[in-house]
Every structure is written in structure tokens, then in C-alpha cells.
Design an enzyme around this catalytic site. Sequence first.
Site, PDB file in Angstrom:
ATOM      1  N   THR A  34     -41.980  -6.846 -21.666  1.00  0.00           N
ATOM      2  CA  THR A  34     -40.936  -7.210 -20.712  1.00  0.00           C
ATOM      3  C   THR A  34     -39.669  -6.382 -20.852  1.00  0.00           C
ATOM      4  OG1 THR A  34     -40.189  -9.007 -22.153  1.00  0.00           O
ATOM      5  CG2 THR A  34     -41.764  -9.573 -20.417  1.00  0.00           C
ATOM      6  N   CYS A  35     -39.347  -5.912 -22.047  1.00  0.00           N
ATOM      7  CA  CYS A  35     -38.140  -5.096 -22.223  1.00  0.00           C
ATOM      8  C   CYS A  35     -38.263  -3.749 -21.517  1.00  0.00           C
ATOM      9  CB  CYS A  35     -37.860  -4.859 -23.702  1.00  0.00           C
ATOM     10  SG  CYS A  35     -37.375  -6.347 -24.585  1.00  0.00           S
TER      11      CYS A  35
END
Length: 142
Positions: free
Chosen positions: A108-109
Site C-alpha cells: 500500500t505504501c
Amino acid sequence: MVDTDLISIFNAKELELLISGMPDIDIDDLKRNTNYNGYRPADREIEWFWNIMFSLSRSEKAAFLQFVTGSAKVPLAGFSELQGMRGIQQFSINKVNGSQGALMSAHTCFNALDLPVYKSEEEMKEKLLYAISEGAGGFLFA
């Protein structure tokens, strides 16, 4: 101001959807703003992936976006403005070598999806739906 007792029954994802509503996700825009690592846009796995994405319901698309970016919200200016850990960071699909048929995973980052090789479009869709439903409770907020 809202009394915290009234909203304490919702988790963070539910509260975000309650406040923002179900997003309208433009898959064509996502596709235009996608980078590929190890795959080419014409590869059969990528064609299957986009066929699946276009076939998903609105809530499944929101769950997918939550799975790969950490948020079910679409950037106001579209996916060309998708934010990652280092500022604007486009969605990327990374080819994963290893056991065929493994579950896909997300970072997700970095707005990234690790996509293994599958035998069929049906198998890929089954794994994608499983990943986004099981990955929905990945983080807890304190």
C-alpha cells in the site's frame, strides 16, 4: 461535532465509506496510469487482470483500491495524482515468480500489486476476490 459513542461502532474503513460514500472508480483512468514491472500491457495475464477489473461491482472495485492503496478514495484529479509514500506514485503491477497460483499481495505504501502467474482468468479472479476480501482487515488503528 459528532459524539464518539455514535461512531465507535464503525471501523476506520466503514467510517471512511460512511463519510465519503462509495467511490466511483474509473478503471480506464487506472489502466492509463499503471506501470508494469516484469509484465507488458499485451501479456495475457494483464489482459485478464483488466477484464476482471472491468467486471467487478462498485463495492469490489472499492475493496480492490483499499487493498492496493490503503484507501477506498479516488484522488480528486484522478489516478495520475495517486499518492504513495514518496509523493505521487502511480499504481504498478509487478510480476511475481514462484509458485503458480499463489495469492497476489499488495504494497500500500507504493500502490503496488504483486501478481503471480495463473492458469486462467477464472483462477485469477478467484484469487483476486479472495485477496481483497481477506486483506480488508489488514491494519488496525489505535
